[in-house]
Design a protein around this motif. Structure first.
Motif, mmCIF file in Angstrom:
data_model
loop_
_atom_site.group_PDB
_atom_site.id
_atom_site.type_symbol
_atom_site.label_atom_id
_atom_site.label_comp_id
_atom_site.label_asym_id
_atom_site.label_seq_id
_atom_site.Cartn_x
_atom_site.Cartn_y
_atom_site.Cartn_z
ATOM 1 N N ALA A 57 0.840 -1.201 0.000
ATOM 2 C CA ALA A 57 0.000 0.000 0.000
ATOM 3 C C ALA A 57 0.874 1.251 0.000
ATOM 4 O O ALA A 57 1.805 1.365 0.801
ATOM 5 N N PHE A 58 0.570 2.156 -0.918
ATOM 6 C CA PHE A 58 1.261 3.449 -1.007
ATOM 7 C C PHE A 58 0.304 4.565 -0.600
ATOM 8 O O PHE A 58 -0.902 4.449 -0.793
ATOM 9 N N PRO A 59 0.854 5.694 -0.081
ATOM 10 C CA PRO A 59 -0.006 6.813 0.319
ATOM 11 C C PRO A 59 -0.601 7.543 -0.884
ATOM 12 O O PRO A 59 -1.639 8.184 -0.769
ATOM 13 N N THR A 60 0.056 7.464 -2.034
ATOM 14 C CA THR A 60 -0.428 8.048 -3.286
ATOM 15 C C THR A 60 -0.073 7.066 -4.398
ATOM 16 O O THR A 60 0.687 6.124 -4.185
ATOM 17 N N GLU A 61 -0.589 7.293 -5.586
ATOM 18 C CA GLU A 61 -0.259 6.409 -6.698
ATOM 19 C C GLU A 61 1.239 6.512 -7.011
ATOM 20 O O GLU A 61 1.751 7.601 -7.246
ATOM 21 N N PRO A 62 1.936 5.381 -7.002
ATOM 22 C CA PRO A 62 3.383 5.439 -7.225
ATOM 23 C C PRO A 62 3.749 5.609 -8.698
ATOM 24 O O PRO A 62 2.988 5.237 -9.590
ATOM 25 N N LYS A 63 4.929 6.193 -8.904
ATOM 26 C CA LYS A 63 5.523 6.237 -10.239
ATOM 27 C C LYS A 63 6.358 4.970 -10.375
ATOM 28 O O LYS A 63 6.950 4.503 -9.408
ATOM 29 N N LEU A 64 6.402 4.432 -11.585
ATOM 30 C CA LEU A 64 7.131 3.194 -11.833
ATOM 31 C C LEU A 64 8.309 3.466 -12.753
ATOM 32 O O LEU A 64 8.173 4.113 -13.791
ATOM 33 N N ILE A 65 9.467 2.940 -12.358
ATOM 34 C CA ILE A 65 10.669 2.995 -13.188
ATOM 35 C C ILE A 65 11.100 1.555 -13.399
ATOM 36 O O ILE A 65 11.229 0.787 -12.434
ATOM 37 N N GLN A 66 11.316 1.177 -14.650
ATOM 38 C CA GLN A 66 11.758 -0.179 -14.969
ATOM 39 C C GLN A 66 13.135 -0.107 -15.606
ATOM 40 O O GLN A 66 13.420 0.797 -16.386
ATOM 41 N N GLN A 67 13.970 -1.070 -15.262
ATOM 42 C CA GLN A 67 15.345 -1.088 -15.758
ATOM 43 C C GLN A 67 15.753 -2.528 -15.992
ATOM 44 O O GLN A 67 15.311 -3.436 -15.292
ATOM 45 N N SER A 68 16.601 -2.723 -16.970
ATOM 46 C CA SER A 68 17.175 -4.032 -17.259
ATOM 47 C C SER A 68 18.663 -3.823 -17.476
ATOM 48 O O SER A 68 19.066 -2.957 -18.252
ATOM 49 N N LEU A 69 19.471 -4.597 -16.764
ATOM 50 C CA LEU A 69 20.919 -4.446 -16.842
ATOM 51 C C LEU A 69 21.579 -5.774 -17.182
ATOM 52 O O LEU A 69 21.250 -6.804 -16.589
ATOM 53 N N ASN A 70 22.496 -5.742 -18.135
ATOM 54 C CA ASN A 70 23.296 -6.930 -18.425
ATOM 55 C C ASN A 70 24.283 -7.125 -17.279
ATOM 56 O O ASN A 70 24.961 -6.183 -16.883
ATOM 57 N N VAL A 71 24.338 -8.349 -16.755
ATOM 58 C CA VAL A 71 25.258 -8.635 -15.646
ATOM 59 C C VAL A 71 26.322 -9.656 -16.013
ATOM 60 O O VAL A 71 27.122 -10.026 -15.167
ATOM 61 N N SER A 72 26.300 -10.108 -17.264
ATOM 62 C CA SER A 72 27.333 -11.037 -17.700
ATOM 63 C C SER A 72 27.518 -10.923 -19.211
ATOM 64 O O SER A 72 26.654 -10.422 -19.923
ATOM 65 N N GLU A 73 28.647 -11.425 -19.661
ATOM 66 C CA GLU A 73 28.923 -11.445 -21.090
ATOM 67 C C GLU A 73 28.020 -12.439 -21.812
ATOM 68 O O GLU A 73 27.835 -12.341 -23.027
ATOM 69 N N GLN A 74 27.461 -13.384 -21.080
ATOM 70 C CA GLN A 74 26.565 -14.374 -21.673
ATOM 71 C C GLN A 74 25.152 -13.836 -21.871
ATOM 72 O O GLN A 74 24.280 -14.552 -22.338
ATOM 73 N N GLY A 75 24.919 -12.591 -21.531
ATOM 74 C CA GLY A 75 23.615 -11.982 -21.739
ATOM 75 C C GLY A 75 22.644 -12.116 -20.578
ATOM 76 O O GLY A 75 21.469 -11.777 -20.722
ATOM 77 N N HIS A 76 23.112 -12.589 -19.420
ATOM 78 C CA HIS A 76 22.230 -12.659 -18.254
ATOM 79 C C HIS A 76 21.826 -11.247 -17.856
ATOM 80 O O HIS A 76 22.660 -10.346 -17.819
ATOM 81 N N LYS A 77 20.544 -11.090 -17.550
ATOM 82 C CA LYS A 77 20.029 -9.759 -17.206
ATOM 83 C C LYS A 77 19.464 -9.726 -15.796
ATOM 84 O O LYS A 77 18.862 -10.678 -15.330
ATOM 85 N N LEU A 78 19.667 -8.590 -15.183
ATOM 86 C CA LEU A 78 19.035 -8.252 -13.917
ATOM 87 C C LEU A 78 17.967 -7.235 -14.287
ATOM 88 O O LEU A 78 18.262 -6.226 -14.926
ATOM 89 N N THR A 79 16.723 -7.517 -13.957
ATOM 90 C CA THR A 79 15.650 -6.557 -14.226
ATOM 91 C C THR A 79 15.073 -6.105 -12.898
ATOM 92 O O THR A 79 15.060 -6.854 -11.920
ATOM 93 N N TYR A 80 14.654 -4.866 -12.866
ATOM 94 C CA TYR A 80 13.995 -4.418 -11.640
ATOM 95 C C TYR A 80 12.981 -3.335 -11.915
ATOM 96 O O TYR A 80 13.057 -2.600 -12.890
ATOM 97 N N ASP A 81 11.996 -3.305 -11.035
ATOM 98 C CA ASP A 81 10.954 -2.287 -11.030
ATOM 99 C C ASP A 81 11.088 -1.516 -9.730
ATOM 100 O O ASP A 81 11.233 -2.110 -8.662
ATOM 101 N N VAL A 82 11.047 -0.198 -9.829
ATOM 102 C CA VAL A 82 11.082 0.659 -8.647
ATOM 103 C C VAL A 82 9.783 1.456 -8.633
ATOM 104 O O VAL A 82 9.455 2.134 -9.612
ATOM 105 N N TYR A 83 9.056 1.357 -7.545
ATOM 106 C CA TYR A 83 7.813 2.106 -7.341
ATOM 107 C C TYR A 83 8.120 3.200 -6.327
ATOM 108 O O TYR A 83 8.624 2.912 -5.242
#
Length: 196
Positions: A57-83
């Motif tokens: 539960a948030f006090p107001t409607e949250p803003k969403l930021i999405q990001q995807s980061l390469n964490v290896s040369e093999q193309g493994h990705k770390l993805t995250y959502d920040v509200y």
């Protein structure tokens, strides 16, 4: 991929989250704090994460930021959502859901969270860890912590479930921490069956 490579990718990912979190915070702080206090609703609203595995539960409607980061040369990705949503003119609520390309071995979750805390502390030489306690949140070991500098605080709880890291936090001006609101925010966090 061997265990050492997995650990290295996980460590890099945690540091990337910490650095990205700081950059996101600095970038959005001015726009989020510009919201008029009158827009903060009395009733908090439950928000389902896009990953479908948790809500909070948030006090107001949250803003969403999405990001995807390469964490290896093999193309493994770390993805995250920040509200992010303002709690007041001097603080904001944050939920970060990071999805790693693989799960940590059982029992290594706290080491991953320790890396996140070290990343947060390393953002400024003035940051101090006032406390970090291991608590149980819905059957999962969770680190409950407070990082503070002369100008700001970062009050949070972090837990890892499978290949996901959840960071629930309130950031604001030093001296303005509202533990009652923090408790309300963290208690509203819920893992759905998909995230358990």
């Amino acid at each position: 991929m061997n265990v050492l490579q997995n650990k290295k990718i996980k460590t890099m990912g945690i540091w990337l989250i910490a650095f990205s979190l700081l950059a996101t915070n600095v970038f959005l702080r001015s726009s989020l704090h510009a919201v008029e206090t009158t827009q903060v609703q009395k009733g908090w609203q439950q928000v389902q994460a896009l990953t479908g595995d948790c809500s909070i539960a948030f006090p107001t409607e949250p803003k969403l930021i999405q990001q995807s980061l390469n964490v290896s040369e093999q193309g493994h990705k770390l993805t995250y959502d920040v509200y992010l949503a303002p709690l007041s003119e001097k603080s904001l609520c944050l939920l970060l859901v990071a999805v790693y390309p693989y799960s940590l071995k059982e029992g290594h979750e706290l080491a991953g969270i320790e890396g996140l805390l070290n990343g947060i502390l390393g953002q400024s030489p003035d940051n101090q860890l006032l406390f970090a306690n291991i608590i149980d949140v819905k059957g999962h070991s969770t680190v409950d912590f407070l990082v503070q500098s002369p100008s700001s605080y970062f009050r949070g709880q972090a837990l890892m479930v499978g290949n996901k890291l959840y960071l629930i936090a309130i950031e604001g001006v030093t001296g303005e921490l509202d533990e009652k609101s923090f408790a309300q925010f963290t208690k509203s966090f819920s893992l759905t069956p998909k995230g358990k």
